[in-house]
Design a protein around this motif. Sequence first.
Motif, mmCIF file in Angstrom:
data_model
loop_
_atom_site.group_PDB
_atom_site.id
_atom_site.type_symbol
_atom_site.label_atom_id
_atom_site.label_comp_id
_atom_site.label_asym_id
_atom_site.label_seq_id
_atom_site.Cartn_x
_atom_site.Cartn_y
_atom_site.Cartn_z
ATOM 1 N N ALA A 57 1.018 -1.185 0.128
ATOM 2 C CA ALA A 57 -0.101 0.147 0.066
ATOM 3 C C ALA A 57 0.911 1.462 -0.181
ATOM 4 C CB ALA A 57 -1.024 0.027 1.331
ATOM 5 N N VAL A 58 0.564 2.352 -0.505
ATOM 6 C CA VAL A 58 1.268 3.655 -0.587
ATOM 7 C C VAL A 58 0.326 4.515 -0.133
ATOM 8 C CG1 VAL A 58 2.070 5.345 -2.173
ATOM 9 C CG2 VAL A 58 2.557 2.898 -2.722
ATOM 10 N N LEU A 59 0.754 5.426 0.620
ATOM 11 C CA LEU A 59 0.357 6.509 1.475
ATOM 12 C C LEU A 59 1.100 7.753 1.285
ATOM 13 C CD1 LEU A 59 -1.842 7.935 3.628
ATOM 14 C CD2 LEU A 59 -0.462 7.121 5.402
ATOM 15 N N THR A 60 0.322 8.845 0.658
ATOM 16 C CA THR A 60 1.045 9.978 0.361
ATOM 17 C C THR A 60 0.503 11.022 1.618
ATOM 18 O OG1 THR A 60 1.357 9.770 -1.783
ATOM 19 C CG2 THR A 60 1.419 12.037 -1.013
ATOM 20 N N VAL A 61 1.348 11.759 2.222
ATOM 21 C CA VAL A 61 1.079 12.418 3.450
ATOM 22 C C VAL A 61 1.257 14.042 2.867
ATOM 23 C CG1 VAL A 61 1.323 13.188 5.928
ATOM 24 C CG2 VAL A 61 1.171 10.625 5.231
ATOM 25 N N SER A 62 0.343 14.658 2.793
ATOM 26 C CA SER A 62 0.499 16.118 2.368
ATOM 27 C C SER A 62 -0.520 17.096 2.503
ATOM 28 C CB SER A 62 0.859 16.125 0.619
ATOM 29 O OG SER A 62 1.069 17.261 0.153
ATOM 30 N N ASP A 63 -0.289 18.193 2.833
ATOM 31 C CA ASP A 63 -1.444 19.077 2.974
ATOM 32 C C ASP A 63 -1.630 19.994 1.619
ATOM 33 O OD1 ASP A 63 -1.705 18.533 5.646
ATOM 34 O OD2 ASP A 63 -0.131 19.957 6.491
ATOM 35 N N SER A 64 -0.749 19.800 0.823
ATOM 36 C CA SER A 64 -0.833 20.457 -0.566
ATOM 37 C C SER A 64 -1.200 19.546 -1.971
ATOM 38 C CB SER A 64 0.397 21.177 -0.691
ATOM 39 O OG SER A 64 1.631 20.678 -0.856
ATOM 40 N N ARG A 65 -0.702 18.408 -1.724
ATOM 41 C CA ARG A 65 -0.763 17.571 -3.027
ATOM 42 C C ARG A 65 -2.382 17.066 -3.165
ATOM 43 N NH1 ARG A 65 4.860 14.161 -3.395
ATOM 44 N NH2 ARG A 65 6.021 16.037 -3.465
ATOM 45 N N THR A 66 -2.576 16.675 -4.256
ATOM 46 C CA THR A 66 -4.032 15.956 -4.722
ATOM 47 C C THR A 66 -3.684 14.735 -5.485
ATOM 48 O OG1 THR A 66 -4.211 17.207 -6.624
ATOM 49 C CG2 THR A 66 -5.079 18.241 -4.751
ATOM 50 N N ALA A 67 -4.598 13.920 -5.837
ATOM 51 C CA ALA A 67 -4.328 12.722 -6.502
ATOM 52 C C ALA A 67 -3.719 13.075 -7.930
ATOM 53 C CB ALA A 67 -5.684 11.959 -6.730
ATOM 54 N N ALA A 68 -4.119 14.165 -8.367
ATOM 55 C CA ALA A 68 -3.939 14.516 -9.935
ATOM 56 C C ALA A 68 -2.299 15.049 -9.746
ATOM 57 C CB ALA A 68 -4.571 16.038 -10.082
ATOM 58 N N ASP A 69 -1.673 15.422 -8.742
ATOM 59 C CA ASP A 69 -0.315 15.893 -8.777
ATOM 60 C C ASP A 69 0.634 15.105 -7.696
ATOM 61 O OD1 ASP A 69 -1.082 17.140 -6.410
ATOM 62 O OD2 ASP A 69 -0.370 19.149 -7.066
ATOM 63 N N ASP A 70 0.309 13.947 -7.302
ATOM 64 C CA ASP A 70 1.020 13.113 -6.464
ATOM 65 C C ASP A 70 2.450 12.496 -7.286
ATOM 66 O OD1 ASP A 70 2.090 11.731 -4.430
ATOM 67 O OD2 ASP A 70 0.285 10.434 -4.290
ATOM 68 N N SER A 71 3.128 13.152 -7.503
ATOM 69 C CA SER A 71 4.376 12.379 -8.415
ATOM 70 C C SER A 71 5.016 11.394 -7.463
ATOM 71 C CB SER A 71 5.147 13.593 -8.922
ATOM 72 O OG SER A 71 5.766 14.150 -7.686
ATOM 73 N N SER A 72 5.352 11.717 -6.190
ATOM 74 C CA SER A 72 5.852 10.577 -5.129
ATOM 75 C C SER A 72 5.129 9.405 -5.178
ATOM 76 C CB SER A 72 6.148 11.404 -4.145
ATOM 77 O OG SER A 72 7.151 12.577 -4.241
ATOM 78 N N GLY A 73 3.934 9.666 -4.904
ATOM 79 C CA GLY A 73 3.162 8.510 -4.900
ATOM 80 C C GLY A 73 2.998 7.662 -6.185
ATOM 81 N N ASP A 74 2.705 8.474 -7.309
ATOM 82 C CA ASP A 74 2.957 7.683 -8.709
ATOM 83 C C ASP A 74 4.181 6.879 -9.047
ATOM 84 O OD1 ASP A 74 0.315 8.992 -9.206
ATOM 85 O OD2 ASP A 74 1.001 10.813 -10.354
ATOM 86 N N TYR A 75 5.288 7.558 -8.433
ATOM 87 C CA TYR A 75 6.534 6.888 -8.726
ATOM 88 C C TYR A 75 6.682 5.644 -8.016
ATOM 89 C CZ TYR A 75 11.084 5.140 -8.163
ATOM 90 O OH TYR A 75 12.342 4.547 -7.946
ATOM 91 N N LEU A 76 6.259 5.676 -6.436
ATOM 92 C CA LEU A 76 6.079 4.304 -5.705
ATOM 93 C C LEU A 76 5.374 3.364 -6.301
ATOM 94 C CD1 LEU A 76 6.252 6.152 -2.099
ATOM 95 C CD2 LEU A 76 8.149 4.591 -3.462
ATOM 96 N N VAL A 77 4.057 3.827 -6.910
ATOM 97 C CA VAL A 77 3.345 2.803 -7.578
ATOM 98 C C VAL A 77 3.854 2.155 -8.655
ATOM 99 C CG1 VAL A 77 0.967 2.403 -8.679
ATOM 100 C CG2 VAL A 77 1.177 3.701 -6.392
ATOM 101 N N SER A 78 4.487 3.111 -9.614
ATOM 102 C CA SER A 78 5.066 2.659 -10.715
ATOM 103 C C SER A 78 6.264 1.603 -10.299
ATOM 104 C CB SER A 78 5.627 3.554 -11.586
ATOM 105 O OG SER A 78 6.272 3.220 -12.717
ATOM 106 N N ALA A 79 7.070 2.058 -9.590
ATOM 107 C CA ALA A 79 8.372 1.280 -8.931
ATOM 108 C C ALA A 79 7.875 -0.058 -8.651
ATOM 109 C CB ALA A 79 9.196 1.841 -7.977
ATOM 110 N N LEU A 80 6.860 -0.191 -7.563
ATOM 111 C CA LEU A 80 6.658 -1.486 -6.991
ATOM 112 C C LEU A 80 5.764 -2.525 -7.950
ATOM 113 C CD1 LEU A 80 3.345 -2.134 -5.821
ATOM 114 C CD2 LEU A 80 3.884 0.014 -4.568
ATOM 115 N N THR A 81 5.178 -1.921 -8.941
ATOM 116 C CA THR A 81 4.427 -2.721 -9.783
ATOM 117 C C THR A 81 5.577 -3.170 -10.830
ATOM 118 O OG1 THR A 81 3.700 -0.855 -11.208
ATOM 119 C CG2 THR A 81 2.033 -1.727 -9.580
#
Length: 168
Positions: free
Chosen positions: A14-38
Motif C-alpha cells: 500500500a502507498v500512503l502520501t501524506v501532504s497538506d498540498s498535494r492531490t491525486a492529480a499531482d502526487d508525483s511521489s505516490g505515482d513513482y512508488l506505485v510504478s516502481a513497486l509494480t
Amino acid sequence: MASKNSEFIPLKIAVLTVSDSRTAADDSSGDYLVSALTQAGHHLADRALCADNLFRVRAQVSDWIAGEAVQVVLVNGGTGFNEQNRVPEAVGVLFERTVQGFGEMFRQLSFAEIKGSAMQSRALAGLANRTLIFCLPGSTGACQLGWEQLIREQLDARTKPCNFVSHL
C-alpha cells in the motif's frame, strides 16, 4: 545481491502520501512508488492520500496493518523536521520492532545529494503485526533514492544474505 536459487514472491503493498498540498492529480511521489513497486513485480494493495494529521495518518496505517490485505506500507511525506510534519510520531508508536538501520542508511545516502540538510530527515521503518512500514520524505527524488537503494532489494526473497520477506 540476488540469488537465482529462489523464486520472486510478489508482495501486497500500500502507498500512503501524506501532504497538506498535494492531490491525486499531482502526487508525483505516490505515482513513482506505485510504478516502481509494480515494475518490480509486486501488487498495489491500496493507495491513499491524507493530510499531515497525526491521527489520520495513524488511523490509515493502523487500518492496513490490522488486516491481511497489506504486507508492506510505503509512506511518503511528513517526515521532515518542520513542526507540522507528524509521520514519525503517528507511525513510530505502532512499531513492534524498529528497523534502526533504515533511517541511518537513508540519511547517509541523502547526504551525498543534499549535504547537511540530510540530518533533518526523520525517515524511519519498522514492523507492526507482520507488516513492514517504510516512511520516506515526500520528494520524488527521496522516494526514488529510498526505493532503489534500500527498499526494493529487501522486498525480494531472492536477496541474500537476508531480506524482509520472511518476516511478513
